[in-house]
Design a protein around this motif. Structure first.
Motif, mmCIF file in Angstrom:
data_model
loop_
_atom_site.group_PDB
_atom_site.id
_atom_site.type_symbol
_atom_site.label_atom_id
_atom_site.label_comp_id
_atom_site.label_asym_id
_atom_site.label_seq_id
_atom_site.Cartn_x
_atom_site.Cartn_y
_atom_site.Cartn_z
ATOM 1 N N UNK A 118 0.815 -1.206 0.000
ATOM 2 C CA UNK A 118 0.000 0.000 0.000
ATOM 3 C C UNK A 118 0.855 1.265 0.000
ATOM 4 N N UNK A 119 2.175 1.099 -0.007
ATOM 5 C CA UNK A 119 3.091 2.240 -0.069
ATOM 6 C C UNK A 119 2.798 3.059 -1.322
ATOM 7 N N UNK A 120 3.103 4.340 -1.247
ATOM 8 C CA UNK A 120 2.930 5.195 -2.424
ATOM 9 C C UNK A 120 3.680 4.606 -3.620
ATOM 10 N N UNK A 121 4.899 4.147 -3.371
ATOM 11 C CA UNK A 121 5.675 3.462 -4.399
ATOM 12 C C UNK A 121 6.798 2.683 -3.721
ATOM 13 N N UNK A 122 7.107 1.524 -4.264
ATOM 14 C CA UNK A 122 8.267 0.748 -3.832
ATOM 15 C C UNK A 122 9.360 0.998 -4.859
ATOM 16 N N UNK A 123 10.544 1.310 -4.364
ATOM 17 C CA UNK A 123 11.659 1.612 -5.256
ATOM 18 C C UNK A 123 12.631 0.435 -5.301
ATOM 19 N N UNK A 177 25.874 -5.184 -13.198
ATOM 20 C CA UNK A 177 24.691 -5.910 -13.652
ATOM 21 C C UNK A 177 24.259 -7.028 -12.693
ATOM 22 N N UNK A 178 25.194 -7.744 -12.114
ATOM 23 C CA UNK A 178 24.847 -8.896 -11.278
ATOM 24 C C UNK A 178 24.817 -8.592 -9.787
ATOM 25 N N UNK A 179 24.778 -7.326 -9.429
ATOM 26 C CA UNK A 179 24.698 -6.979 -8.005
ATOM 27 C C UNK A 179 23.311 -7.285 -7.450
ATOM 28 N N UNK A 180 23.292 -7.454 -6.152
ATOM 29 C CA UNK A 180 22.032 -7.703 -5.455
ATOM 30 C C UNK A 180 21.149 -6.456 -5.469
ATOM 31 N N UNK A 181 19.858 -6.700 -5.537
ATOM 32 C CA UNK A 181 18.870 -5.627 -5.457
ATOM 33 C C UNK A 181 18.331 -5.538 -4.035
ATOM 34 N N UNK A 182 17.787 -4.389 -3.741
ATOM 35 C CA UNK A 182 17.075 -4.183 -2.480
ATOM 36 C C UNK A 182 15.827 -3.368 -2.805
ATOM 37 N N UNK A 183 14.807 -3.544 -2.021
ATOM 38 C CA UNK A 183 13.517 -2.922 -2.282
ATOM 39 C C UNK A 183 13.093 -2.159 -1.042
ATOM 40 N N UNK A 184 12.747 -0.890 -1.249
ATOM 41 C CA UNK A 184 12.370 -0.034 -0.132
ATOM 42 C C UNK A 184 11.160 0.810 -0.508
ATOM 43 N N UNK A 185 10.297 1.021 0.464
ATOM 44 C CA UNK A 185 9.189 1.931 0.269
ATOM 45 C C UNK A 185 9.743 3.363 0.227
ATOM 46 N N UNK A 186 9.131 4.193 -0.593
ATOM 47 C CA UNK A 186 9.595 5.577 -0.735
ATOM 48 C C UNK A 186 9.497 6.328 0.589
ATOM 49 N N UNK A 187 8.610 5.898 1.444
ATOM 50 C CA UNK A 187 8.502 6.534 2.750
ATOM 51 C C UNK A 187 9.795 6.358 3.566
ATOM 52 N N UNK A 188 10.541 5.302 3.290
ATOM 53 C CA UNK A 188 11.819 5.064 3.980
ATOM 54 C C UNK A 188 12.968 5.810 3.295
ATOM 55 N N UNK A 189 12.976 5.802 1.967
ATOM 56 C CA UNK A 189 14.110 6.391 1.228
ATOM 57 C C UNK A 189 13.951 7.879 0.998
ATOM 58 N N UNK A 190 12.726 8.374 1.155
ATOM 59 C CA UNK A 190 12.388 9.773 0.880
ATOM 60 C C UNK A 190 12.773 10.177 -0.539
ATOM 61 N N UNK A 191 12.814 9.195 -1.442
ATOM 62 C CA UNK A 191 13.092 9.468 -2.843
ATOM 63 C C UNK A 191 14.551 9.737 -3.158
ATOM 64 N N UNK A 192 15.436 9.478 -2.211
ATOM 65 C CA UNK A 192 16.859 9.734 -2.442
ATOM 66 C C UNK A 192 17.437 8.752 -3.458
#
Length: 108
Positions: free
Chosen positions: A28-33, A42-57
Protein backbone atom coordinates in the motif's frame (compact mmCIF):
# COMPACT_ATOMS: atom_id res chain seq x y z
CA UNK A 1 17.79 -11.17 -5.63
CA UNK A 2 19.40 -9.92 -8.82
CA UNK A 3 17.79 -8.02 -11.68
CA UNK A 4 17.61 -11.09 -13.92
CA UNK A 5 15.86 -13.03 -11.15
CA UNK A 6 13.37 -10.19 -10.72
CA UNK A 7 12.67 -10.14 -14.46
CA UNK A 8 12.27 -13.94 -14.49
CA UNK A 9 9.84 -13.80 -11.59
CA UNK A 10 7.54 -11.22 -13.15
CA UNK A 11 7.78 -12.39 -16.77
CA UNK A 12 6.75 -15.84 -15.56
CA UNK A 13 3.57 -14.59 -13.94
CA UNK A 14 4.69 -13.60 -10.45
CA UNK A 15 2.35 -11.20 -8.71
CA UNK A 16 3.23 -7.88 -7.12
CA UNK A 17 1.15 -8.74 -4.07
CA UNK A 18 3.02 -12.01 -3.47
CA UNK A 19 6.34 -10.31 -4.12
CA UNK A 20 5.60 -7.63 -1.53
CA UNK A 21 4.58 -10.28 0.99
CA UNK A 22 7.75 -12.35 0.51
CA UNK A 23 9.95 -9.22 0.70
CA UNK A 24 8.07 -7.79 3.72
CA UNK A 25 7.11 -4.69 1.73
CA UNK A 26 4.02 -2.57 2.24
CA UNK A 27 2.12 -2.98 -1.02
CA UNK A 28 0.00 0.00 0.00
CA UNK A 29 3.09 2.24 -0.07
CA UNK A 30 2.93 5.20 -2.42
CA UNK A 31 5.68 3.46 -4.40
CA UNK A 32 8.27 0.75 -3.83
CA UNK A 33 11.66 1.61 -5.26
CA UNK A 34 14.22 -0.80 -6.66
CA UNK A 35 17.80 -0.17 -5.54
CA UNK A 36 21.05 -1.89 -6.41
CA UNK A 37 24.04 -2.46 -4.16
CA UNK A 38 26.94 -0.11 -4.96
CA UNK A 39 29.10 -0.02 -6.98
CA UNK A 40 26.60 -0.67 -9.75
CA UNK A 41 27.20 -3.85 -11.72
CA UNK A 42 24.69 -5.91 -13.65
CA UNK A 43 24.85 -8.90 -11.28
CA UNK A 44 24.70 -6.98 -8.01
CA UNK A 45 22.03 -7.70 -5.45
CA UNK A 46 18.87 -5.63 -5.46
CA UNK A 47 17.07 -4.18 -2.48
CA UNK A 48 13.52 -2.92 -2.28
CA UNK A 49 12.37 -0.03 -0.13
CA UNK A 50 9.19 1.93 0.27
CA UNK A 51 9.59 5.58 -0.74
CA UNK A 52 8.50 6.53 2.75
CA UNK A 53 11.82 5.06 3.98
CA UNK A 54 14.11 6.39 1.23
CA UNK A 55 12.39 9.77 0.88
CA UNK A 56 13.09 9.47 -2.84
CA UNK A 57 16.86 9.73 -2.44
CA UNK A 58 19.01 8.41 -5.29
CA UNK A 59 21.48 6.92 -2.82
CA UNK A 60 20.29 5.12 0.29
CA UNK A 61 22.12 3.33 3.10
CA UNK A 62 20.60 0.45 4.99
CA UNK A 63 22.30 -1.88 7.49
CA UNK A 64 25.71 -0.53 6.54
CA UNK A 65 25.20 -1.14 2.81
CA UNK A 66 25.02 1.60 0.18
CA UNK A 67 22.49 1.38 -2.62
CA UNK A 68 21.66 3.39 -5.74
CA UNK A 69 18.13 3.79 -7.07
CA UNK A 70 17.46 2.10 -10.38
CA UNK A 71 13.76 2.84 -10.85
CA UNK A 72 10.45 2.39 -9.10
CA UNK A 73 8.20 -0.63 -9.32
CA UNK A 74 5.64 1.18 -11.49
CA UNK A 75 8.26 1.67 -14.19
CA UNK A 76 9.53 -1.89 -13.78
CA UNK A 77 6.07 -3.45 -14.04
CA UNK A 78 5.26 -1.33 -17.11
CA UNK A 79 8.50 -2.54 -18.72
CA UNK A 80 7.59 -6.15 -17.92
CA UNK A 81 4.17 -5.71 -19.51
CA UNK A 82 5.77 -4.17 -22.58
CA UNK A 83 8.20 -7.11 -22.74
CA UNK A 84 5.21 -9.40 -23.24
CA UNK A 85 3.89 -7.63 -26.35
CA UNK A 86 4.31 -9.08 -29.85
CA UNK A 87 7.46 -7.05 -30.60
CA UNK A 88 9.29 -8.08 -27.42
CA UNK A 89 7.94 -11.42 -26.23
CA UNK A 90 10.65 -13.34 -28.09
CA UNK A 91 13.40 -11.47 -26.21
CA UNK A 92 15.07 -13.60 -23.55
CA UNK A 93 14.85 -12.51 -19.94
CA UNK A 94 18.55 -11.69 -19.76
CA UNK A 95 18.15 -9.21 -22.63
CA UNK A 96 15.23 -7.54 -20.84
CA UNK A 97 17.33 -7.33 -17.67
CA UNK A 98 20.26 -5.80 -19.61
CA UNK A 99 17.98 -3.20 -21.19
CA UNK A 100 16.51 -2.25 -17.83
CA UNK A 101 19.98 -1.99 -16.28
CA UNK A 102 21.29 0.12 -19.15
CA UNK A 103 18.26 2.39 -18.91
CA UNK A 104 18.85 2.86 -15.19
CA UNK A 105 22.57 3.61 -15.37
CA UNK A 106 22.32 5.96 -18.35
CA UNK A 107 19.27 7.71 -16.87
CA UNK A 108 17.58 7.49 -20.25
Amino acid sequence: MKLLELVNYFRNGGSYKEFCQTQSLDQESEVVEIYMKQPLEMDNELAFFEIEKTEGNFEFSNNGMKYSNLFDFYYFLDAIEESKNDDNKSLPNDEIAKRLYNYAITDA
